[in-house]
Write a protein that holds these residues in place. Sequence first.
Motif, PDB file in Angstrom:
ATOM      1  N   CYS A 229       1.060  -1.201  -0.009  1.00 22.22           N
ATOM      2  CA  CYS A 229       0.119   0.193   0.052  1.00 22.22           C
ATOM      3  C   CYS A 229       0.720   1.279  -0.083  1.00 22.22           C
ATOM      4  CB  CYS A 229      -0.951  -0.009   1.282  1.00 22.22           C
ATOM      5  SG  CYS A 229      -2.176   1.312   1.304  1.00 22.22           S
ATOM      6  N   ARG A 247      -8.872  -1.979   0.454  1.00 23.96           N
ATOM      7  CA  ARG A 247      -9.189  -1.202   1.933  1.00 23.96           C
ATOM      8  C   ARG A 247      -8.901   0.022   1.829  1.00 23.96           C
ATOM      9  NH1 ARG A 247      -4.497  -3.992   1.209  1.00 23.96           N
ATOM     10  NH2 ARG A 247      -2.394  -3.320   1.785  1.00 23.96           N
ATOM     11  N   GLU A 248      -9.544   0.743   2.876  1.00 30.49           N
ATOM     12  CA  GLU A 248      -9.405   2.101   3.003  1.00 30.49           C
ATOM     13  C   GLU A 248      -7.810   2.572   3.226  1.00 30.49           C
ATOM     14  OE1 GLU A 248     -11.583   4.177   2.894  1.00 30.49           O
ATOM     15  OE2 GLU A 248     -13.198   2.893   2.664  1.00 30.49           O
ATOM     16  N   GLY A 249      -7.483   3.597   2.444  1.00 31.90           N
ATOM     17  CA  GLY A 249      -6.148   4.066   2.635  1.00 31.90           C
ATOM     18  C   GLY A 249      -5.237   3.602   1.379  1.00 31.90           C
ATOM     19  N   GLY A 252      -9.322   2.657  -1.411  1.00 28.30           N
ATOM     20  CA  GLY A 252     -10.724   2.457  -1.029  1.00 28.30           C
ATOM     21  C   GLY A 252     -11.336   0.867  -1.309  1.00 28.30           C
ATOM     22  N   VAL A 253     -12.325   0.737  -0.257  1.00 29.74           N
ATOM     23  CA  VAL A 253     -12.710  -0.621  -0.616  1.00 29.74           C
ATOM     24  C   VAL A 253     -13.681  -0.819  -1.741  1.00 29.74           C
ATOM     25  CG1 VAL A 253     -12.811  -0.907   1.999  1.00 29.74           C
ATOM     26  CG2 VAL A 253     -14.877  -0.015   0.839  1.00 29.74           C
ATOM     27  N   ASP A 254     -14.234   0.192  -2.537  1.00 32.49           N
ATOM     28  CA  ASP A 254     -15.063   0.067  -3.703  1.00 32.49           C
ATOM     29  C   ASP A 254     -14.156  -0.079  -5.033  1.00 32.49           C
ATOM     30  OD1 ASP A 254     -17.131   0.727  -2.153  1.00 32.49           O
ATOM     31  OD2 ASP A 254     -16.973   2.953  -2.350  1.00 32.49           O
TER      32      ASP A 254
END
Length: 373
Positions: A229, A247-249, A252-254
């Motif tokens: 990341c 994941r966030e950061g 994003g999860v989308d």
Amino acid sequence: MLSLLRPLPVACCLYLLLLLLPGGQGRIPAYNNGFHYQDISNGNGNGEIYFNGVRLHVESPEPAVSATRGSSVTLPCHYHYEPELATPRRTRVKWSWLPANTISAPVSPAASARETEVMVAMGNRHRSYGSFRGRVRLRRSAPGDMSLVINELQLNDTGRYRCEVIDGLEDESVTVELELRGVVFPYHSQEGRYRFNFFGAHQACQDQDATLATFEQLFTAWEEGLDWCNAGWLADGTVQYPITDPREGCGGVDLAPGLRTYGQRHHLLRYDAFCFSAAVKGTVYFLKHPVKLNFTEAVRACASDGSAIAKVGQLYAAWRLMGLDRCDAGWLADGSVRYPITKARANCGPPEPGVRSFGFPPWNLKFGVYCYR
């Protein structure tokens, strides 16, 4: 204007006169290189030249070849004529190379396509160039075989090779991609994250017996499960990072799993680096020593054992390509402490294989050491 009225040479006038004769009846002594052309009249005195004789074909049965560092590899290239010729012809072959890794981004699209000569050959005469001098030859195992043999493969030999066969007016070529089997690993400065500009990232990878990874190499590493990341430089001047678990950061999860990209970035901006290391010719091993060592003692211990302290790229290559598995933390040449795990087990870090890192601890702390011979 007067210069435009200067008399034309007699030969030129004769050439034009013959071209303008009605019905295409003019006859010009043709250059004969063994290829046959025909002038087809369309009834208006205008002709279309088309090829109706022997045709040169250049082919490669393998558009991509992979090999290991330090080995020899053959890039296949064959040519033939249709129909086949009764007697052999003198042809010229040129192998050129477009590197996969570049140390600076091109200033224009035209510059990005510039190829470097590897070898030129005609008959029994040949010449090789640059870093390929003395390392390349033509295989010539059969008529029409112009396959390139490269010895002592180096880390920077990856890229696209072009086999070009020239016979008179005919010029045909084919390309072959050369890849080295290796491993991509993220790398950051001792000073912390996001400290490398593009040139610093290139140098940092080189210092660890590696090169900046290409997009294709990072994509392959992502397909094999690399998840990281932090954004890092690639060889084409882009900044990207691989995500297998959204994941966030990290975008994003989308977003679906994949390579997150910042695109081309100014070379002075600062990120981490993604390095690529291929197989090492020597051996990486954990030095058996009665006591643990600080960094200075570790360097000396490897030297006393007839080796050098291992580099990060060498440790990753030994882990991935040679199955090095050791649950003991050890110093490396850049001042980091790491250990390689191929069979995950209790008390050896996460449940997945990988190279575990302790970062860059103070040099007075005591650990083992990984040496390279």
